[in-house]
Motif scaffolding. Structure first.
Motif, PDB file in Angstrom:
ATOM      1  N   LYS A 124      50.812  38.779  30.287  1.00 40.19           N
ATOM      2  CA  LYS A 124      51.775  38.641  31.395  1.00 40.19           C
ATOM      3  C   LYS A 124      51.072  38.466  32.734  1.00 40.19           C
ATOM      4  O   LYS A 124      51.693  38.126  33.730  1.00 40.19           O
ATOM      5  N   LEU A 125      49.790  38.731  32.746  1.00 43.64           N
ATOM      6  CA  LEU A 125      49.044  38.733  34.008  1.00 43.64           C
ATOM      7  C   LEU A 125      48.653  37.320  34.423  1.00 43.64           C
ATOM      8  O   LEU A 125      48.141  36.549  33.628  1.00 43.64           O
ATOM      9  N   ASP A 126      48.902  37.015  35.707  1.00 44.06           N
ATOM     10  CA  ASP A 126      48.419  35.763  36.256  1.00 44.06           C
ATOM     11  C   ASP A 126      46.996  36.043  36.762  1.00 44.06           C
ATOM     12  O   ASP A 126      46.814  36.872  37.646  1.00 44.06           O
ATOM     13  N   LEU A 127      46.004  35.380  36.181  1.00 49.13           N
ATOM     14  CA  LEU A 127      44.613  35.710  36.530  1.00 49.13           C
ATOM     15  C   LEU A 127      44.341  35.554  38.021  1.00 49.13           C
ATOM     16  O   LEU A 127      43.456  36.208  38.569  1.00 49.13           O
ATOM     17  N   LYS A 128      45.118  34.724  38.679  1.00 47.53           N
ATOM     18  CA  LYS A 128      44.952  34.533  40.132  1.00 47.53           C
ATOM     19  C   LYS A 128      45.249  35.815  40.904  1.00 47.53           C
ATOM     20  O   LYS A 128      44.751  36.026  41.997  1.00 47.53           O
ATOM     21  N   GLU A 129      46.088  36.658  40.300  1.00 49.45           N
ATOM     22  CA  GLU A 129      46.462  37.898  40.994  1.00 49.45           C
ATOM     23  C   GLU A 129      45.326  38.920  41.025  1.00 49.45           C
ATOM     24  O   GLU A 129      45.343  39.857  41.812  1.00 49.45           O
ATOM     25  N   ILE A 130      44.358  38.748  40.122  1.00 44.53           N
ATOM     26  CA  ILE A 130      43.274  39.726  40.043  1.00 44.53           C
ATOM     27  C   ILE A 130      42.386  39.637  41.283  1.00 44.53           C
ATOM     28  O   ILE A 130      41.933  40.645  41.820  1.00 44.53           O
ATOM     29  N   GLY A 131      42.131  38.421  41.719  1.00 37.03           N
ATOM     30  CA  GLY A 131      41.269  38.269  42.887  1.00 37.03           C
ATOM     31  C   GLY A 131      41.140  36.809  43.253  1.00 37.03           C
ATOM     32  O   GLY A 131      41.668  35.939  42.574  1.00 37.03           O
ATOM     33  N   ASP A 132      40.404  36.568  44.342  1.00 38.19           N
ATOM     34  CA  ASP A 132      40.179  35.187  44.766  1.00 38.19           C
ATOM     35  C   ASP A 132      38.896  34.693  44.097  1.00 38.19           C
ATOM     36  O   ASP A 132      37.792  35.076  44.488  1.00 38.19           O
ATOM     37  N   PHE A 133      39.066  33.875  43.082  1.00 39.56           N
ATOM     38  CA  PHE A 133      37.897  33.385  42.346  1.00 39.56           C
ATOM     39  C   PHE A 133      37.567  31.937  42.711  1.00 39.56           C
ATOM     40  O   PHE A 133      36.940  31.226  41.945  1.00 39.56           O
ATOM     41  N   SER A 134      38.020  31.523  43.898  1.00 33.44           N
ATOM     42  CA  SER A 134      37.828  30.111  44.257  1.00 33.44           C
ATOM     43  C   SER A 134      36.346  29.762  44.437  1.00 33.44           C
ATOM     44  O   SER A 134      35.929  28.652  44.200  1.00 33.44           O
ATOM     45  N   LYS A 135      35.537  30.751  44.860  1.00 35.03           N
ATOM     46  CA  LYS A 135      34.112  30.461  45.085  1.00 35.03           C
ATOM     47  C   LYS A 135      33.295  30.676  43.829  1.00 35.03           C
ATOM     48  O   LYS A 135      32.284  30.043  43.620  1.00 35.03           O
ATOM     49  N   GLU A 136      33.737  31.611  43.000  1.00 43.82           N
ATOM     50  CA  GLU A 136      32.933  31.955  41.838  1.00 43.82           C
ATOM     51  C   GLU A 136      33.825  32.259  40.646  1.00 43.82           C
ATOM     52  O   GLU A 136      34.663  33.145  40.702  1.00 43.82           O
ATOM     53  N   LYS A 137      33.627  31.503  39.594  1.00 45.88           N
ATOM     54  CA  LYS A 137      34.498  31.685  38.434  1.00 45.88           C
ATOM     55  C   LYS A 137      34.017  32.845  37.569  1.00 45.88           C
ATOM     56  O   LYS A 137      32.834  32.907  37.222  1.00 45.88           O
ATOM     57  N   PRO A 138      34.920  33.763  37.217  1.00 44.45           N
ATOM     58  CA  PRO A 138      34.501  34.904  36.408  1.00 44.45           C
ATOM     59  C   PRO A 138      34.289  34.548  34.926  1.00 44.45           C
ATOM     60  O   PRO A 138      34.739  33.504  34.457  1.00 44.45           O
ATOM     61  N   VAL A 139      33.579  35.440  34.243  1.00 44.57           N
ATOM     62  CA  VAL A 139      33.400  35.349  32.793  1.00 44.57           C
ATOM     63  C   VAL A 139      34.415  36.317  32.173  1.00 44.57           C
ATOM     64  O   VAL A 139      34.545  37.450  32.622  1.00 44.57           O
TER      65      VAL A 139
END
Ligand code: SAH
Length: 282
Positions: free
Chosen positions: A88-103
């Protein structure tokens, strides 16, 4: 607290394996991690020693509470526990990953493997790769080679988006409670350039070709799409135009064959494709 079967709770109880998982994930000090299904922090806590930050997602409120407490007791500052359902989680809500994509990492609940994969595919622009544990049988289907019995729609549908690699097998004995099957650590890299064929068309053609595994390609395809007003002769001609031998079985075809076939079939298929039979999800 008793492990909850419905939540796929099988906790890692072997420190050597936990270290091996982290080592094989080839993480960098600067990495951001989104962990799916943190549990008591079996992976979360050791992971936090190797990376910049871990966003630990866990659906079970009781486990979240315990995990938060041990993080506080150990004075760890680079873990954020998020009580949520990953689906149900929108990954965008976790944080701003625009500069660095998480693993993305995790010992995931196996009963929702396909749904998690679908979620990751839908969010592929936001993440660099995923290192996940799957049931051994499922992992084999994800990474199968043409000509094997595990090779099928799932293999192709994930390959459309990603390069998948089996890292190593994990025995069922390192979990509590012990599951009935072994696992595999799998790396999924979302590095495939768009193949130029729309996904819904590709998915339709792959599912159609594999719809009757024991039939040859011509008969399997024809059985699936017969409603669209194309004759068997036309279909045969179309296959040869796409450089595909009609009497082979679907498992002999490679990614490029399916892409060529999709391009050829496109003009015959209705815009809003309706699957006539059960289909593979990803
Ligand atoms: N990471 C721990 C626990 C793995 S078991 C370890 O490796 O030992 C899988 C975990 O996923 C459980 O803690 C379970 O509660 C959690 N889980 C199950 N369904 C979930 C969902 N939809 N979203 C997030 N977490 C979920």
């Amino acid at each position: 607290m008793r492990p909850k079967k419905a939540l796929g709770q099988h906790f890692l109880v072997d420190k050597n394996i936990i270290n091996k998982i982290i080592k094989n994930a080839c993480l960098k000090e600067d990495d951001l991690i989104i962990e799916i299904g943190a549990g008591h922090g079996e992976l979360t806590l050791p992971l936090s020693e190797h990376v910049r930050h871990v966003f630990a997602i866990e659906k079970d409120a009781g486990l979240c509470y315990k995990l938060k407490k041990s993080i506080k007791d150990k004075k760890i500052t680079n873990i954020t526990v998020i009580k949520e359902d990953i689906l149900k989680l929108d990954l965008k809500e976790i944080g701003d990953f625009s500069k660095e994509k998480p693993v993305v990492m995790g010992n995931i609940p196996y009963n929702i493997s396909s749904l998690i994969l679908k979620k990751l595919v839908e969010s592929k622009e936001l993440i660099s790769r995923a290192v996940l544990m799957f049931q051994w049988e499922y992992a084999k289907r994800l990474t199968a080679s043409p000509g094997t019995k595990e090779y099928g729609a799932l293999t192709l549908l994930i390959s459309y988006h990603a390069t998948v690699k089996n890292l190593f097998q994990i025995s069922r004995n390192v979990f509590y409670p012990k599951p009935s099957v072994d696992s595999m650590l799998v790396e999924i890299r979302f590095d495939r350039p768009h193949p130029g064929i729309e996904e819904h068309l590709f998915r339709y053609v792959v599912n159609a070709t594999f719809s009757h595994r024991r039939k040859n390609i011509l008969n399997s395809l024809f059985a699936y799409i017969r409603g669209i007003g194309i004759s068997k002769e036309q279909l045969k001609k179309l296959l040869s135009e796409a450089d595909i031998t009609p009497n082979l079985r679907a498992e002999m075809l490679e990614m490029d064959d399916f892409l060529r076939l999709s391009a050829k079939l496109k003009k015959y298929l209705p815009k809003n494709l309706i699957h006539t039979q059960q289909t593979e999800q990803v």
